[in-house]
Design a protein around this motif. Structure first.
Motif, PDB file in Angstrom:
ATOM      1  N   ASN A  11      -1.275   0.946  15.800  1.00  0.00           N
ATOM      2  CA  ASN A  11      -0.213   1.794  15.214  1.00  0.00           C
ATOM      3  C   ASN A  11       0.300   1.229  13.894  1.00  0.00           C
ATOM      4  O   ASN A  11       0.471   1.948  12.917  1.00  0.00           O
ATOM      5  CB  ASN A  11       0.963   1.927  16.196  1.00  0.00           C
ATOM      6  N   LEU A  12       0.506  -0.110  13.876  1.00  0.00           N
ATOM      7  CA  LEU A  12       1.008  -0.728  12.644  1.00  0.00           C
ATOM      8  C   LEU A  12      -0.024  -0.611  11.522  1.00  0.00           C
ATOM      9  O   LEU A  12       0.322  -0.359  10.368  1.00  0.00           O
ATOM     10  CB  LEU A  12       1.368  -2.198  12.904  1.00  0.00           C
ATOM     11  N   LYS A  15       0.078   2.827  10.086  1.00  0.00           N
ATOM     12  CA  LYS A  15       1.323   3.178   9.371  1.00  0.00           C
ATOM     13  C   LYS A  15       1.474   2.385   8.068  1.00  0.00           C
ATOM     14  O   LYS A  15       2.088   2.841   7.119  1.00  0.00           O
ATOM     15  CB  LYS A  15       2.544   2.863  10.263  1.00  0.00           C
ATOM     16  N   SER A  17       1.056   0.409   4.445  1.00  0.00           N
ATOM     17  CA  SER A  17       0.509   0.896   3.164  1.00  0.00           C
ATOM     18  C   SER A  17      -0.240  -0.198   2.411  1.00  0.00           C
ATOM     19  O   SER A  17      -0.999   0.071   1.494  1.00  0.00           O
ATOM     20  CB  SER A  17       1.645   1.435   2.291  1.00  0.00           C
ATOM     21  N   ARG A 228      10.063  -5.035   5.699  1.00  0.00           N
ATOM     22  CA  ARG A 228       9.045  -4.184   6.325  1.00  0.00           C
ATOM     23  C   ARG A 228       7.703  -4.886   6.446  1.00  0.00           C
ATOM     24  O   ARG A 228       6.668  -4.274   6.424  1.00  0.00           O
ATOM     25  CB  ARG A 228       8.880  -2.931   5.472  1.00  0.00           C
TER      26      ARG A 228
END
Ligand code: APR
Length: 270
Positions: A11-12, A15, A17, A228
């Motif tokens: 999932n990471l 997600k 960038s 983040r």
């Protein structure tokens, strides 16, 4: 295999960038290239001072003999090693645009052989040798042929050839250092795979990714975590990063874990 952590990593990855990867010798052990500090590793079988730059300058012939012995030994063939499913999974994740850069401490060229294109070789590459006089570069096939004629192997200019790997006491190639620090600072997800995180300055890259000040390392690094950024370890065993810098450790064989991540992403991507 901890599927929850594998799913969390998938999932990471989907997600994030700006994903980068830091690899160490542990990603190549499944290709038959031993790591350095595990039981039976290279530093248990060969004297690490053999790879101090002072030693090479004092007696290049002795160091070349040791390297030839390492490569000819049945234990591992550095120059003929093949990439494993861990390297292949990273090449796939780069190909579909998830991974931007692989920073490797390894000198075995296996990421490139697997198809990874943006690879920063933090410790150089053992498949080449460079002339100590004119810096002309040669492939290992040429060097192996030279070694049949003369020790130490020499350049056409007469200069002695040195393996293009960074020896202890040598500086990290400036371009590799600058680009790696920049990537670590810019990333929002770093996978740290198969490294004991004991050798500087590579071991500081995860701290930089996390926004921690590596200069305070060892004094209870004051985390100024980048809001983040995630740091995920995939390793056989916990390391000094575990529980202090990395968000979590997926404990197991790198090839198996990475292949499982690749399969899950292939399924999602269809
Ligand atoms: N899967 C996952 N982890 C593994 C595997 C595997 N198949 N095999 C080994 N490991 C882990 C080991 O448990 C260890 O924590 O990989 C790590 C390898 O650590 P080191 O042997 O210290 O190698 P590395 O961290 O790359 O060393 C850094 O030290 O000697 C210098 O220049 C050399 O680049 C090298 C640097």
């Amino acid at each position: 295999m901890d599927f929850t952590l594998i799913d969390k990593t998938v999932n990471l990855l989907l997600k994030a960038s700006h994903v980068i990867v830091l690899t160490g010798a542990g990603i190549s052990t499944e290709s038959g290239v031993p790591d350095f500090r595990s039981p039976g590793g290279i530093w248990e079988r060969y004297d690490p001072t053999m790879f101090f730059i002072e030693r090479f300058l004092a007696d290049p012939e002795e160091v070349w003999r040791c390297m030839l012995d390492m490569n000819n030994s049945n234990e591992f063939k550095l120059w003929e090693a093949k990439p494993n499913k861990g390297h292949q999974a990273l090449a796939y994740l780069e190909e579909i645009g998830i991974i931007k850069t692989v920073i490797t401490q390894n000198i075995d060229n296996l990421h490139q052989k697997a198809g990874s294109r943006h690879v920063i070789e933090f410790h150089g590459n053992m498949l080449y040798a460079k002339c100590m006089e004119c810096t002309c570069k040669y492939g290992y096939e040429h060097v192996l042929a030279e070694l049949k004629e003369q020790f130490p192997p020499r350049c056409t200019c007469g200069g002695i050839l040195k393996p293009d790997a960074v020896f202890f006491g040598e500086a990290i190639p400036q371009a590799a250092l600058t680009e790696s620090f920049k990537e670590a600072d810019a990333c929002d997800l770093m996978l740290v795979i198969g490294t004991s995180a004991q050798v500087e300055p590579a071991a500081s890259l995860p701290l930089i990714a996390k926004g921690m000040n590596p200069l305070l390392r060892g004094f209870g690094t004051m985390p100024i975590p980048k809001p983040r950024c995630h740091v995920i370890e995939i390793n056989w065993e916990p390391t000094p990063l575990t529980g202090r810098v990395s968000d979590f450790l997926i404990q197991g064989r790198a090839g198996e874990m990475l292949s499982s991540i690749e399969q899950k992403i292939r399924k999602i991507k269809g």
